[in-house]
Design a protein around this motif. Structure first.
Motif, PDB file in Angstrom:
ATOM      1  N   ILE A 256      29.510  44.461  49.993  1.00  0.00           N
ATOM      2  CA  ILE A 256      28.280  44.111  49.267  1.00  0.00           C
ATOM      3  C   ILE A 256      28.516  43.975  47.767  1.00  0.00           C
ATOM      4  O   ILE A 256      27.584  43.636  47.021  1.00  0.00           O
ATOM      5  N   LEU A 257      29.727  44.244  47.313  1.00  0.00           N
ATOM      6  CA  LEU A 257      30.033  44.228  45.880  1.00  0.00           C
ATOM      7  C   LEU A 257      29.983  42.809  45.321  1.00  0.00           C
ATOM      8  O   LEU A 257      30.528  41.873  45.912  1.00  0.00           O
ATOM      9  N   LYS A 258      29.328  42.653  44.188  1.00  0.00           N
ATOM     10  CA  LYS A 258      29.296  41.362  43.515  1.00  0.00           C
ATOM     11  C   LYS A 258      30.603  41.158  42.759  1.00  0.00           C
ATOM     12  O   LYS A 258      31.207  42.111  42.273  1.00  0.00           O
ATOM     13  N   THR A 259      31.034  39.896  42.658  1.00  0.00           N
ATOM     14  CA  THR A 259      32.323  39.604  42.010  1.00  0.00           C
ATOM     15  C   THR A 259      32.330  40.050  40.553  1.00  0.00           C
ATOM     16  O   THR A 259      33.397  40.347  40.004  1.00  0.00           O
ATOM     17  N   GLN A 260      31.177  40.096  39.906  1.00  0.00           N
ATOM     18  CA  GLN A 260      31.130  40.506  38.505  1.00  0.00           C
ATOM     19  C   GLN A 260      31.535  41.964  38.323  1.00  0.00           C
ATOM     20  O   GLN A 260      31.911  42.386  37.228  1.00  0.00           O
ATOM     21  N   HIS A 261      31.464  42.769  39.412  1.00  0.00           N
ATOM     22  CA  HIS A 261      31.843  44.184  39.333  1.00  0.00           C
ATOM     23  C   HIS A 261      33.297  44.423  39.718  1.00  0.00           C
ATOM     24  O   HIS A 261      33.781  45.551  39.597  1.00  0.00           O
ATOM     25  N   ILE A 262      33.982  43.396  40.183  1.00  0.00           N
ATOM     26  CA  ILE A 262      35.384  43.552  40.572  1.00  0.00           C
ATOM     27  C   ILE A 262      36.252  43.597  39.330  1.00  0.00           C
ATOM     28  O   ILE A 262      36.037  42.840  38.373  1.00  0.00           O
ATOM     29  N   ASP A 263      37.232  44.457  39.350  1.00  0.00           N
ATOM     30  CA  ASP A 263      38.118  44.650  38.219  1.00  0.00           C
ATOM     31  C   ASP A 263      38.808  43.335  37.817  1.00  0.00           C
ATOM     32  O   ASP A 263      39.213  42.537  38.661  1.00  0.00           O
ATOM     33  N   GLN A 264      38.967  43.129  36.503  1.00  0.00           N
ATOM     34  CA  GLN A 264      39.519  41.874  35.988  1.00  0.00           C
ATOM     35  C   GLN A 264      40.941  41.622  36.473  1.00  0.00           C
ATOM     36  O   GLN A 264      41.307  40.484  36.773  1.00  0.00           O
ATOM     37  N   THR A 265      41.737  42.663  36.542  1.00  0.00           N
ATOM     38  CA  THR A 265      43.127  42.463  36.954  1.00  0.00           C
ATOM     39  C   THR A 265      43.219  41.991  38.404  1.00  0.00           C
ATOM     40  O   THR A 265      44.104  41.200  38.751  1.00  0.00           O
ATOM     41  N   ILE A 266      42.311  42.474  39.248  1.00  0.00           N
ATOM     42  CA  ILE A 266      42.297  42.039  40.641  1.00  0.00           C
ATOM     43  C   ILE A 266      41.835  40.587  40.742  1.00  0.00           C
ATOM     44  O   ILE A 266      42.394  39.784  41.504  1.00  0.00           O
ATOM     45  N   LYS A 267      40.827  40.236  39.966  1.00  0.00           N
ATOM     46  CA  LYS A 267      40.377  38.840  39.932  1.00  0.00           C
ATOM     47  C   LYS A 267      41.492  37.927  39.421  1.00  0.00           C
ATOM     48  O   LYS A 267      41.721  36.834  39.952  1.00  0.00           O
ATOM     49  N   LEU A 268      42.183  38.389  38.400  1.00  0.00           N
ATOM     50  CA  LEU A 268      43.289  37.606  37.836  1.00  0.00           C
ATOM     51  C   LEU A 268      44.372  37.358  38.870  1.00  0.00           C
ATOM     52  O   LEU A 268      44.867  36.234  39.029  1.00  0.00           O
ATOM     53  N   SER A 269      44.734  38.422  39.611  1.00  0.00           N
ATOM     54  CA  SER A 269      45.778  38.285  40.629  1.00  0.00           C
ATOM     55  C   SER A 269      45.375  37.300  41.721  1.00  0.00           C
ATOM     56  O   SER A 269      46.173  36.458  42.152  1.00  0.00           O
ATOM     57  N   ALA A 270      44.125  37.385  42.171  1.00  0.00           N
ATOM     58  CA  ALA A 270      43.656  36.493  43.244  1.00  0.00           C
ATOM     59  C   ALA A 270      43.575  35.044  42.782  1.00  0.00           C
ATOM     60  O   ALA A 270      43.991  34.120  43.494  1.00  0.00           O
ATOM     61  N   ILE A 271      43.036  34.815  41.584  1.00  0.00           N
ATOM     62  CA  ILE A 271      42.902  33.444  41.060  1.00  0.00           C
ATOM     63  C   ILE A 271      44.267  32.825  40.806  1.00  0.00           C
ATOM     64  O   ILE A 271      44.521  31.657  41.142  1.00  0.00           O
ATOM     65  N   TYR A 272      45.151  33.606  40.213  1.00  0.00           N
ATOM     66  CA  TYR A 272      46.489  33.098  39.858  1.00  0.00           C
ATOM     67  C   TYR A 272      47.258  32.634  41.101  1.00  0.00           C
ATOM     68  O   TYR A 272      47.982  31.629  41.057  1.00  0.00           O
ATOM     69  N   ASN A 273      47.099  33.348  42.204  1.00  0.00           N
ATOM     70  CA  ASN A 273      47.842  33.013  43.423  1.00  0.00           C
ATOM     71  C   ASN A 273      47.104  32.026  44.333  1.00  0.00           C
ATOM     72  O   ASN A 273      47.633  31.627  45.366  1.00  0.00           O
TER      73      ASN A 273
END
Length: 514
Positions: A256-273
């Protein structure tokens, strides 16, 4: 004709009375319902006797411990756990479920997540409270219930105090501010700091509460019951269950977590790959949203403009794409353009991210603090030198001590003493926690008593008991109660009045009431 001698019988409240002769009393006692009524009155009187003794001796001390424990637990939840937000720390066990439900509820009603946590936690404990009163005992259950209720009031007080409430005042640092800033490493470090300090305060809270003969609720109910029933510590199993519940709750919270609450480093890793070529990127909704902004030199920094231009010309390289990925992950502006696959990849990475490991750090720190302050499995060997061996033995059995008592007849010799003195030396073994509870009472038996305390590294053998026997304590209480002639007389009088009333109702008239 001589008048029969009659005896006036009063009830315990002094209001109800009968005037019966000894022969009539005998008739009442021979009625089939008398024995059953006597048993009911006896149990009622014994329970009242136990309650009076407890409130006269230990209740207020236990209550003070419970109040301090509840206050510290409220501090830990309000200022260190709930303040970390929807993607922050979770306590273990039932508390993790309560925090998850409070996060969902706080999004729909105007109440703080921490206040809702305490309310939900209390509601979840209601079936366990009933279980506790039936299976464990009224003292433990009452104090644990008080702990749960008073925690809600402490939270309401803290939430409404100006300037120092959790929303305006931070004991460490403003976590919400730190987590909202670009560059999330600071937030990751601080969530572990909050976990350590919160775990220490919670552990101290739990230890104080346990010393007050209560618990913090949740899985403690079942742990306490089975540790007593099986006569062994099942704390390790309880920890495993708590960690399993924590993992499940974090998985559910991630869904149920919104993407805005996800840690930046995790978002960075997912987007980069996620993207490996220009065509793949520009054909996506994310690429189409980025192009008008990153292609305009006046809207972004020169570094971002050049990186985007290099990718656009077909010169795809990891350094430029990393700069772009970092820009995307640092803002929630582009969250709506992520594909569902990308979002789930972020959430999967988040499951084994800072929230889980920081929460584990919280549980471990809490456990280490409890083990340090409340060493429930530490065994002591006590060598007691006394002249009142029978009184000491009787007291130990009365509190439920079931392990061996070794006795030696010795001679105590002191310098400048006229004669050597015979004394008994007793050796017993018990957990430190039980000794702390009986130490003062034990010494009062013999003011000249000397107790030599030696720690035990380990105890082997299945016959050693880590707890005191409730049945022995119950037996000792019953004996003390039965030796109180005044109370037994009241029980007999109440039973006679009750039986007489029933006999009269059934048409068996013996004597009118006074």
């Amino acid at each position: 004709m001589a008048r029969k001698k009659r005896i006036k019988i009063y009830s315990s409240n002094g209001k109800k009375a009968l005037l019966l002769s000894p022969e009539e009393i005998t008739i009442v006692k021979n009625d089939p319902s008398y024995e059953k009524n006597y048993e009911i009155e006896f149990n009622k009187g014994k329970q009242a006797f136990e309650v009076r003794n407890y409130y006269a001796i230990g209740f207020w001390k236990d209550l003070l411990f419970v109040l301090i424990g509840a206050f510290l637990s409220t501090i830990a939840i309000d200022y260190f756990i709930s303040i970390t937000g929807n993607a922050g720390l979770f306590p273990g066990g039932l508390g993790a479920i309560a925090r998850f439900l409070s996060i969902i509820g706080a999004n729909n009603i105007t109440i703080s997540a921490s206040t809702l946590y305490f309310i939900v936690y209390f509601i979840m404990n209601i079936p366990l409270v009933i279980f506790g009163f039936i299976k464990i005992g009224w003292k433990f259950s009452t104090l644990t219930l008080i702990y749960s209720i008073i925690s809600i009031f402490f939270d309401l007080i803290l939430q409404n105090i100006p300037y120092i409430n959790p929303n305006e005042f931070s004991l460490l640092i403003d976590y919400n501010l730190i987590s909202s800033l670009p560059g999330a490493w600071g937030a990751i470090i601080w969530i572990f700091a909050f976990a350590i300090f919160g775990g220490m305060i919670n552990g101290f809270s739990y230890s104080i509460t346990y010393k007050g003969n209560a618990s913090t609720g949740g899985s403690d109910w079942v742990t306490y019951y089975y540790s007593k029933k099986l006569n062994k510590d099942i704390g390790s199993l309880n920890i495993k269950i708590n960690i399993f519940i924590l993992f499940i709750v974090i998985c559910l919270n991630t869904i149920i977590l919104k993407t805005q609450h996800i840690d930046q480093t995790i978002k960075l890793s997912a987007i980069y790959n996620e993207y490996n070529s220009w065509n793949e990127l520009i054909n996506s909704d994310l690429g189409k949203a980025l192009d008008p902004i990153l292609s305009a030199e006046d809207k972004v920094s020169i570094d971002l403009f050049n990186s985007w231009k290099n990718l656009q010309t077909g010169n795809w390289n990891n350094e430029d794409w990393f700069n772009i990925s970092k820009y995307i992950s640092s803002s929630s502006e582009y969250d709506s353009y992520y594909t569902s696959t990308l979002v789930w990849k972020m959430k999967f990475k988040w499951i084994i991210g800072p929230s889980l490991f920081a929460s584990l750090t919280l549980i471990i720190t809490q456990g280490l603090t409890v083990n340090r302050l409340y060493p429930k499995n530490k065994i002591l060997n006590l060598f007691i030198s006394t002249n009142k061996i029978n009184e000491v033995q009787q007291y130990l059995f009365s509190v439920g001590y079931t392990n061996n008592i070794f006795i030696w007849r010795t001679v105590a010799s002191k310098k400048n003493a006229w004669n050597d003195q015979e004394q008994d030396l007793i050796m017993i073994s018990m957990p430190l926690l039980y000794f702390n509870k009986i130490e003062d009472y034990l010494i009062k038996i013999d003011e000249d008593m000397i107790i030599n305390i030696i720690g035990s590294k380990a105890v082997k053998g299945k016959n050693f008991s880590y707890t005191f026997d409730n049945e022995l304590r119950e037996k000792a209480l019953t004996e003390e109660f039965m030796n109180n002639g005044k109370l037994m007389k009241k029980i007999e009088s109440n039973t006679i009045i009750k039986t007489h009333k029933k006999m009269k109702k059934n048409g068996v008239s013996i004597q009118n009431e006074v």
